[in-house]
Write an enzyme that holds these catalytic residues in place. Structure first.
Site, PDB file in Angstrom:
ATOM      1  N   HIS A 109     -12.704 -33.963  17.075  1.00 41.30           N
ATOM      2  CA  HIS A 109     -11.852 -34.363  15.958  1.00 41.30           C
ATOM      3  C   HIS A 109     -11.432 -33.126  15.182  1.00 41.30           C
ATOM      4  CE1 HIS A 109     -10.545 -36.407  12.255  1.00 41.30           C
ATOM      5  NE2 HIS A 109     -10.467 -37.503  12.971  1.00 41.30           N
ATOM      6  N   ASP A 169     -11.299 -42.953  17.526  1.00 47.18           N
ATOM      7  CA  ASP A 169     -10.138 -43.419  18.280  1.00 47.18           C
ATOM      8  C   ASP A 169     -10.526 -43.852  19.687  1.00 47.18           C
ATOM      9  OD1 ASP A 169      -8.150 -42.813  16.236  1.00 47.18           O
ATOM     10  OD2 ASP A 169      -8.622 -40.728  16.648  1.00 47.18           O
TER      11      ASP A 169
END
Length: 443
Positions: free
Chosen positions: A319, A377
């Site tokens: 991330h 995600d």
């Protein structure tokens, strides 16, 4: 300074940063301001007036654009706090509507206030009946996010009694309406794309369950709402409710700084979220899984991901903000496996290879050393796929969840006495002043 030191009051510390201008020989002092936790900031509001220079910060990645009390992120330690509460505790113990109240009002509600808020939101979920005609103006193959942007903005044409941003009561009404109606707007966008009739909200269902019902039920038969599926949906909403000053939140604040009505500001936020670099990440995960195709090809693509000369990247791993494990991913990992088990889709090929990718990422030294763990995600994409959502709806669900964060940030900005219209500066590198040349003399 620790996260729990609530007695620490933010403000000017007395420390200064001194800048020496070697062109003029002058020195300039700028105060350092502490927050309650996290990096301190250098107050450069008088920088241009004092020095005659602008600061240059493409993407504003080193610039604090506002003061906020809503959300705190420590990417190095994998920390996400809503009003001081760790995201893991809220996702485990709270509901989305309670988190909405926390973000909007600053504190977890009493039992009485909680019931009152949930009732208020529940009874605002219906859309104005004329909005059905607005939907029918779109092509059936319109992207659901295009519909979301249009309908959210159109709310200002239907609810004139809550567009005065300087009236506190109207701000509250608009906030409640947006939170309540966004699931209906999203579900109807899906229904419109499939050619199925719109399903009206039900006041006897929870926020997440009601959304699932409006999305998947038909007049012919009821939609069986699995408990773990509704809980996973609620958790996805909680985990995506706010994330500090990201692109869409900053868009909402910038639009709101001009005095635009809240419906227009949220529509702007949805448009920003639509970008694949922001809200489209979980959709990219499913696209990647489709490219890999089958479980036996996973080693091939893992090898490609390790090759620095290969442009292929594993989507949903690591991330930009979290340099450690994404705290939201830890929560969704549990829900992911619960949903797959309850729906009986553990051995659906695409989801099967996703679980194989997860296993490798958690065990392979290459990924572990680089902290390329599965992020929120990755898991949300798998869960939504298992629930039956098409990838075109993934960012729509993100918008439903993030609406409360946008509203809380917008509301905080409007109530900030230091708020002013956003006006970023630039480093101009174009032509200097030059005379106009008649067309017959141009080469």
């Amino acid at each position: 300074m620790t996260e729990g030191s609530s007695a620490i009051k933010p403000g000017v510390t007395g420390d200064i940063v001194t800048l020496k201008d070697h062109r003029s020989g002058k020195s300039f002092d700028f105060p350092v301001v502490d927050g309650s936790v996290g990096p301190s900031v250098v107050d450069v509001r008088k920088f241009y007036g004092d020095t005659g220079y602008f600061t240059y910060d493409p993407g504003y990645t080193s610039t604090g654009s506002c003061e906020s009390k809503i959300t705190y992120i420590d990417g190095d330690e994998g920390v996400l706090l809503y009003r001081g509460y760790p995201i893991e505790e809220l996702a485990e113990n709270s509901s989305f509507l309670e988190v909405c109240q926390l973000l909007l009002e600053g504190e977890l509600p009493s039992a009485e206030r909680k019931v009152a808020f949930e009732t208020h939101i529940t009874y605002h979920t219906m859309l104005h009946e004329q909005l059905q005609y607005f939907y029918r103006g779109f092509r059936r193959d319109a992207h659901p996010m295009a519909v979301m942007v249009g309908v959210a903005g159109a709310l200002s044409a239907f609810y004139h009694d809550s567009t005065d941003i300087y009236d506190e009561k109207q701000r509250i009404i608009a906030s409640h309406r947006l939170i309540a109606k966004m699931p209906t707007i999203a579900a109807w966008a899906y229904k419109y794309s499939t050619g199925q009739p719109f399903i009206y909200p039900r006041n006897d269902l929870s926020y997440a369950a009601n959304f699932l019902h409006m999305t998947f039920a038909t007049p012919c038969e009821e939609y069986d709402i699995h408990r773990s599926v509704a809980r996973a949906m609620d958790r996805i909403f909680i985990l995506h409710a706010d994330h500090e000053q990201n692109a869409s939140t900053s868009t909402v604040r910038l639009a709101g700084s001009s005095g635009a009505n809240p419906f227009a500001c949220i529509a702007a936020g949805i448009a920003s979220l639509w970008g694949p670099a922001h809200g489209g990440a979980n959709e990219a995960v499913l696209t990647m899984l489709g490219e890999i195709g089958t479980k036996d090809r996973v080693p091939e693509f893992v090898k490609r991901a390790k090759d620095k000369d290969d442009s292929f990247r594993l989507m949903g791993f690591g991330h930009r903000v979290y340099k450690n494990y994404d705290p939201r991913a830890a929560v969704l990992r549990q829900s992911c496996h619960e949903v797959l088990e309850e729906l009986g889709v553990q051995h659906e090929p695409l989801l099967d290879l996703a679980m194989e990718l997860e296993r490798i990422a958690l065990e392979d030294d290459y990924f572990v050393k680089r902290k390329l763990f599965p992020n929120v995600d990755f898991y949300s994409g798998i869960i939504l796929r298992a629930m039956g959502f098409p990838t075109s709806m993934f960012t729509v669900l993100f918008a439903v969840a993030r609406t409360v964060g946008w509203i809380a940030q917008w509301k905080e900005m409007i109530e900030d006495p230091q708020q002013k219209i956003g006006r970023p500066r630039q480093l101009y590198t174009g032509h200097v002043k030059r005379p106009y040349v008649p067309v017959e003399k141009r080469g």
